[in-house]
Design an enzyme around this catalytic site. Structure first.
Site, PDB file in Angstrom:
ATOM      1  N   CYS A  11      -4.986  -5.994   5.312  1.00  0.00           N
ATOM      2  CA  CYS A  11      -5.291  -5.233   6.534  1.00  0.00           C
ATOM      3  C   CYS A  11      -6.432  -5.949   7.250  1.00  0.00           C
ATOM      4  O   CYS A  11      -6.915  -6.992   6.803  1.00  0.00           O
ATOM      5  CB  CYS A  11      -5.666  -3.787   6.166  1.00  0.00           C
ATOM      6  SG  CYS A  11      -5.380  -2.603   7.507  1.00  0.00           S
ATOM      7  N   LYS A  25     -19.902  10.529   6.350  1.00  0.00           N
ATOM      8  CA  LYS A  25     -19.672   9.075   6.442  1.00  0.00           C
ATOM      9  C   LYS A  25     -20.973   8.310   6.232  1.00  0.00           C
ATOM     10  O   LYS A  25     -21.042   7.388   5.407  1.00  0.00           O
ATOM     11  CB  LYS A  25     -19.084   8.732   7.811  1.00  0.00           C
ATOM     12  CG  LYS A  25     -19.064   7.242   8.127  1.00  0.00           C
ATOM     13  CD  LYS A  25     -18.668   6.995   9.564  1.00  0.00           C
ATOM     14  CE  LYS A  25     -18.808   5.524   9.928  1.00  0.00           C
ATOM     15  NZ  LYS A  25     -17.876   4.657   9.183  1.00  0.00           N
ATOM     16  N   GLU A  35     -21.765  13.211   9.355  1.00  0.00           N
ATOM     17  CA  GLU A  35     -22.862  13.137   8.400  1.00  0.00           C
ATOM     18  C   GLU A  35     -22.404  12.615   7.034  1.00  0.00           C
ATOM     19  O   GLU A  35     -23.140  11.870   6.362  1.00  0.00           O
ATOM     20  CB  GLU A  35     -23.509  14.511   8.228  1.00  0.00           C
ATOM     21  CG  GLU A  35     -24.229  15.028   9.457  1.00  0.00           C
ATOM     22  CD  GLU A  35     -23.352  15.898  10.348  1.00  0.00           C
ATOM     23  OE1 GLU A  35     -23.900  16.752  11.061  1.00  0.00           O
ATOM     24  OE2 GLU A  35     -22.106  15.706  10.332  1.00  0.00           O
ATOM     25  N   TRP A  48      -0.811   7.593  15.865  1.00  0.00           N
ATOM     26  CA  TRP A  48      -2.241   7.711  15.640  1.00  0.00           C
ATOM     27  C   TRP A  48      -2.974   8.279  16.849  1.00  0.00           C
ATOM     28  O   TRP A  48      -4.180   8.102  16.995  1.00  0.00           O
ATOM     29  CB  TRP A  48      -2.828   6.365  15.215  1.00  0.00           C
ATOM     30  CG  TRP A  48      -2.449   5.999  13.813  1.00  0.00           C
ATOM     31  CD1 TRP A  48      -1.739   6.759  12.923  1.00  0.00           C
ATOM     32  CD2 TRP A  48      -2.752   4.781  13.137  1.00  0.00           C
ATOM     33  NE1 TRP A  48      -1.579   6.100  11.740  1.00  0.00           N
ATOM     34  CE2 TRP A  48      -2.191   4.874  11.835  1.00  0.00           C
ATOM     35  CE3 TRP A  48      -3.435   3.621  13.485  1.00  0.00           C
ATOM     36  CZ2 TRP A  48      -2.302   3.847  10.894  1.00  0.00           C
ATOM     37  CZ3 TRP A  48      -3.537   2.597  12.542  1.00  0.00           C
ATOM     38  CH2 TRP A  48      -2.983   2.715  11.276  1.00  0.00           C
ATOM     39  N   ASP A  78       1.100  -4.798  15.803  1.00  0.00           N
ATOM     40  CA  ASP A  78       0.939  -4.014  14.575  1.00  0.00           C
ATOM     41  C   ASP A  78       1.710  -2.704  14.648  1.00  0.00           C
ATOM     42  O   ASP A  78       1.589  -1.949  15.625  1.00  0.00           O
ATOM     43  CB  ASP A  78      -0.537  -3.698  14.334  1.00  0.00           C
ATOM     44  CG  ASP A  78      -1.334  -4.930  13.934  1.00  0.00           C
ATOM     45  OD1 ASP A  78      -0.714  -5.896  13.470  1.00  0.00           O
ATOM     46  OD2 ASP A  78      -2.559  -4.922  14.095  1.00  0.00           O
ATOM     47  N   HIS A  97      -9.898  -2.651   1.516  1.00  0.00           N
ATOM     48  CA  HIS A  97     -10.475  -1.310   1.437  1.00  0.00           C
ATOM     49  C   HIS A  97     -11.423  -1.167   0.253  1.00  0.00           C
ATOM     50  O   HIS A  97     -11.958  -0.093   0.008  1.00  0.00           O
ATOM     51  CB  HIS A  97      -9.361  -0.266   1.360  1.00  0.00           C
ATOM     52  CG  HIS A  97      -8.498  -0.239   2.590  1.00  0.00           C
ATOM     53  ND1 HIS A  97      -7.459  -1.104   2.762  1.00  0.00           N
ATOM     54  CD2 HIS A  97      -8.546   0.522   3.705  1.00  0.00           C
ATOM     55  CE1 HIS A  97      -6.879  -0.866   3.934  1.00  0.00           C
ATOM     56  NE2 HIS A  97      -7.515   0.102   4.522  1.00  0.00           N
ATOM     57  N   GLU A 142     -11.440  -9.387  17.435  1.00  0.00           N
ATOM     58  CA  GLU A 142     -11.425  -8.033  18.002  1.00  0.00           C
ATOM     59  C   GLU A 142     -12.818  -7.423  18.138  1.00  0.00           C
ATOM     60  O   GLU A 142     -12.995  -6.214  17.994  1.00  0.00           O
ATOM     61  CB  GLU A 142     -10.501  -7.122  17.190  1.00  0.00           C
ATOM     62  CG  GLU A 142      -9.080  -7.638  17.105  1.00  0.00           C
ATOM     63  CD  GLU A 142      -8.137  -6.726  16.332  1.00  0.00           C
ATOM     64  OE1 GLU A 142      -8.506  -5.576  16.048  1.00  0.00           O
ATOM     65  OE2 GLU A 142      -7.023  -7.186  16.008  1.00  0.00           O
ATOM     66  N   CYS A 198       0.694  -1.301   6.776  1.00  0.00           N
ATOM     67  CA  CYS A 198      -0.242  -1.155   5.665  1.00  0.00           C
ATOM     68  C   CYS A 198      -0.055   0.189   4.976  1.00  0.00           C
ATOM     69  O   CYS A 198       0.257   1.183   5.611  1.00  0.00           O
ATOM     70  CB  CYS A 198      -1.690  -1.289   6.144  1.00  0.00           C
ATOM     71  SG  CYS A 198      -2.208  -0.106   7.391  1.00  0.00           S
TER      72      CYS A 198
END
Length: 783
Positions: free
Chosen positions: A743, A31, A29, A578, A616, A711, A501, A660
């Site tokens: 990035c 976001k 919510e 990750w 990456d 970003h 992508e 990054c």
């Protein structure tokens, strides 16, 4: 020392609390509210309303705890919140008629919703990883003119809200020493010299909190698990001597690692309670208890706050019960760290395999584990016997499952030799062979891999996953998006293309979906930064690649252009770091398994005629142990895993890698040993400061310093990019310099991306022209 306030309801011996709760909401919510506010479709009031509703929900979820955290909620980043609380706001971010949120988002993102033109934006605050996690924080800035001032209104409002649900609130805030330590100085001022005035602000804060009926505050000092100089150790002693007050109790929280030589320091500090992460520092429990001589409360982080596996509650009780008898009401229990790093609620998962799901616990389930342990300690195991039996069944199921061990994978892993990680020739020879084929100009331009994920892309992916369209229809939709990306790059005149992508939901999850040994959650979201959420795949077993994962997409893109199209892969270390990783074998073993799986994909791409392959490793540095003395062990297997993945190709195949938001200057030799032909790195937010390492270290291969901060919604000008590259030219030979964003462009919009890349290509053309003129002038003046 002040009198300890112990909750006496029901004669509790063990007290429960939490270090922090996920802030994004079970359905993300936060976001969606943030992005609606940023794009102007919702007013500021709607964002504030969403934030308040989320806080209320989170406190209700934690109301069974004896203390609930306050101040862990944030609209972007809790360290940035601390900077605003402490009045440490960059002057460039303050404009007339601003609201606090305007200033806040200008630091976080480089612009507020009121900055409607590019002329109005300012530079965003530098962003980097929070210790060894995938969470990013906005780095505090200190200058020669830094002055602190207390602005507690936002925190006090949250405290007032929380006290209506549970009077036993515990504000959570970064401690003063760690706040200074993780910040960055501009100018010649020593950070520690700021400590006296910062302590005064914390004193004011403690006094103010006490006046609002707050009995406990949690001050996070995670740098205590790192190697500290004597000056910083002394800073801890002097700080907490001053902050010690009879009006409020202080809990110092440490996490993510072991205290080691700092254990006596923590034990001696003038505070009322200390928190130990027992997941990382299990062997330090008894030494800490024995080192404390003044009846401090000891909080033990007994549940892993960073992974999603169920805890073995019976095993924990076996060692915790004697400690409970020893400490009595001086024992608190909690997760090891903030639950910010795990998803909210496992009960939302409807498609996970039932056996795998039985092995897991998300944030709410971890808090229930705390509750079960506390009840067992306070009321006896019999009071929660069924819960303990159910937990033991799940633990045994995972331990004995044949789904976690694959003999074929283990055989492939055993075949790894040092020779697998070696290129056939050195970089200089490879460069000549590659250039003969690629014929790239000086300052070749490219992007990092992804292009904007549009509503059409997300719609097609969602329809395919729900079975509403077949693969052929989905493939046609993705081909259309790939063709559009190639068309745009052609118009932009980039030198090396990517396919964009479109088919990938995430750079790690995409591969986890196709590798054996992985499971994918539906709603296992965690915050990476701001509104950016990721859904880490769950690595539960041995890893293998059943079929090629990317080859057909790249082949299609290459069929549309004569320009080289990079094959795009995520490296084994980043996939590992990750993911939610299995904890029943060393991480290095899982990494080597990943290396062999991705190596097969690299070789298949080369076989398909792909001339450039980018692998990456964005998360290489964040996997470093927090203590430098332990770095070599990690770097040995991490770099080795990358080399195994990348270096089976022919000399003519050019290998790129990308990193990054990592301060990698101190591991530059290890990065060089990866032997990638080209490395692309983030340098835009740091104004190329990351490149200063090349004054001392001659990097042997090619580098693409990121010149476009993706970003932020800000669009860099051609002049800004030229200025950044002029700095890079002073440190790196022009024939080894690339120009690229810092990035992937997945989170941006085409209306931002096109002009930014136009400026980037324009800058490259200017630099090429000037370089030719410079070289011509140099040649005629030497003859």
């Amino acid at each position: 020392m002040p009198v300890i306030h112990v909750i006496q309801e029901n004669k509790l011996m063990v007290t429960t609390h939490n270090l922090g709760f996920p802030r994004i909401g079970v359905k993300r919510e936060l976001k969606f509210a943030l992005e609606a506010y940023w794009n102007g479709s919702e007013p500021q009031e709607a964002l504030i309303k969403t934030g308040k509703a989320l806080r209320q929900t989170h406190w209700q979820h934690q109301n069974h705890l004896n203390h609930i955290p306050v101040g862990d909620f944030s609209f972007y980043d809790h360290i940035l919140d601390a900077s605003f609380l402490l009045g440490n706001i960059p002057t460039r971010s303050v404009k007339q008629n601003d609201t606090i949120l305007d200033q806040y988002f200008r630091v976080a993102r480089g612009r507020s919703v009121n900055d409607i033109t590019d002329d109005n934006h300012s530079f965003a605050g530098e962003m980097t990883k929070w210790f060894d996690t995938n969470y990013h924080y906005i780095v505090p800035e200190f200058t020669n003119d830094t002055k602190f001032s207390l602005n507690p209104e936002h925190l006090l409002q949250q405290i007032k809200e929380a006290q209506q649900i549970n009077p036993h609130v515990k504000p959570v805030l970064i401690g003063p020493v760690s706040y200074l330590y993780i910040g960055k100085t501009y100018g010649n001022r020593d950070k520690i010299s700021l400590l006296p005035q910062l302590i005064e602000i914390y004193q004011q804060l403690l006094k103010t909190l006490a006046e609002h009926d707050v009995q406990w505050i949690q001050l996070d000092e995670p740098i205590l698990v790192t190697e500290l100089s004597e000056a910083w150790k002394n800073a801890f002693v002097s700080t907490y001597q001053v902050l010690n007050t009879p009006n409020i109790n202080i809990l110092i929280a440490t996490y993510f690692g072991q205290l080691k030589e700092n254990l006596p320091l923590l034990a001696s500090l003038s505070v009322q309670a200390v928190h130990l992460d027992t997941i990382n520092g299990f062997d330090e429990i008894n030494p800490l208890i024995n080192a404390i001589t003044d009846n401090k409360i000891i909080s033990l982080g007994v549940i892993n706050g960073r992974n999603i596996w169920k805890s073995d509650l019976n095993a924990i009780l076996q060692w915790l019960e004697p400690i409970s008898l020893q400490l009595g009401d001086r024992l608190w229990i909690a997760p090891s760290c903030s639950l910010l790093h795990v998803p909210v609620d496992l009960n939302n998962e409807q498609k996970l395999d039932s056996e795998l799901q039985s092995w897991m616990a998300f944030a709410l389930q971890k808090l229930e584990e705390i509750n079960i342990l506390a009840t067992a300690l306070n009321q006896g195991k019999a009071s929660v016997q069924q819960a303990l039996d159910d937990n033991q069944s799940a633990i045994n199921s995972r331990k004995n499952s044949d789904r976690t061990h694959n003999p074929a994978v283990r055989h492939v892993r055993s075949l790894i030799t040092p020779e697998l990680g070696q290129r056939k020739s050195n970089y200089a020879e490879r460069f000549k062979k590659q250039q003969a084929i690629l014929n790239l100009p000086h300052f070749p331009t490219t992007t990092i891999g992804s292009f904007p994920q549009t509503a059409d892309i997300r719609k097609a992916r969602n329809q395919f996953k729900k079975g509403l369209i077949d693969f052929k229809t989905y493939e046609a939709a993705m081909h259309k998006e790939i063709a559009f990306c190639i068309e745009q790059q052609t118009k932009l005149e980039l030198d090396v293309f990517v396919h964009g992508e479109a088919e990938r939901n995430d750079m790690v999850e995409y591969f986890g979906e196709q590798l054996n040994g992985y499971a994918i959650s539906q709603h296992g979201w965690v915050q990476s930064y701001g509104s950016r959420c990721v859904k880490p795949p769950i690595l539960y077993g041995d890893i293998s690649r059943p079929i090629p994962m990317t080859v057909e997409w790249i082949k299609y893109a290459q069929s549309l252009t004569n320009k080289p199209v990079k094959g795009m892969l995520t490296g084994p270390v980043t996939i590992l770091n990750w993911s939610f990783v299995r904890d029943d074998q060393p991480r290095s073993e899982s990494c080597y398994q990943l290396a062999m799986a991705i190596r097969a994909e690299v070789l298949d791409l080369e076989k398909a005629g792909v001339q450039i392959i980018q692998i990456d490793e964005a998360a290489l540095r964040e996997g470093l142990p927090l203590r430098r003395s332990q770095w070599n062990e990690y770097l040995n297997w991490a770099i080795d895993s990358f080399r195994v993945t990348a270096n089976g190709v022919q000399d003519e195949t050019q290998i790129h890698t990308h990193m990054c938001y990592s301060e990698f200057n101190d591991i530059i030799a290890a990065i060089a040993s990866m032997d990638a032909d080209v490395i692309t790195i983030e340098t835009s937010r740091s104004n190329m400061e990351l490149l200063e390492v090349f004054e001392q270290f001659k990097y042997p291969n090619s580098i693409g310093p990121g010149v476009y901060d993706i970003h932020s919604p800000n669009i860099p000008s051609t002049e800004q990019i030229i200025q950044l590259m002029d700095k890079a030219k002073q440190l790196i030979p022009v024939q080894h310099l690339w120009i690229n964003p810092d990035c992937g462009l997945k989170t941006r919009q085409w209306k931002e991306v096109i002009p930014a890349l136009e400026h980037m290509v324009s800058a490259a053309k200017h630099l090429r022209k000037n370089t030719i003129n410079d070289q011509f002038y140099a040649s005629i003046t030497t003859h």
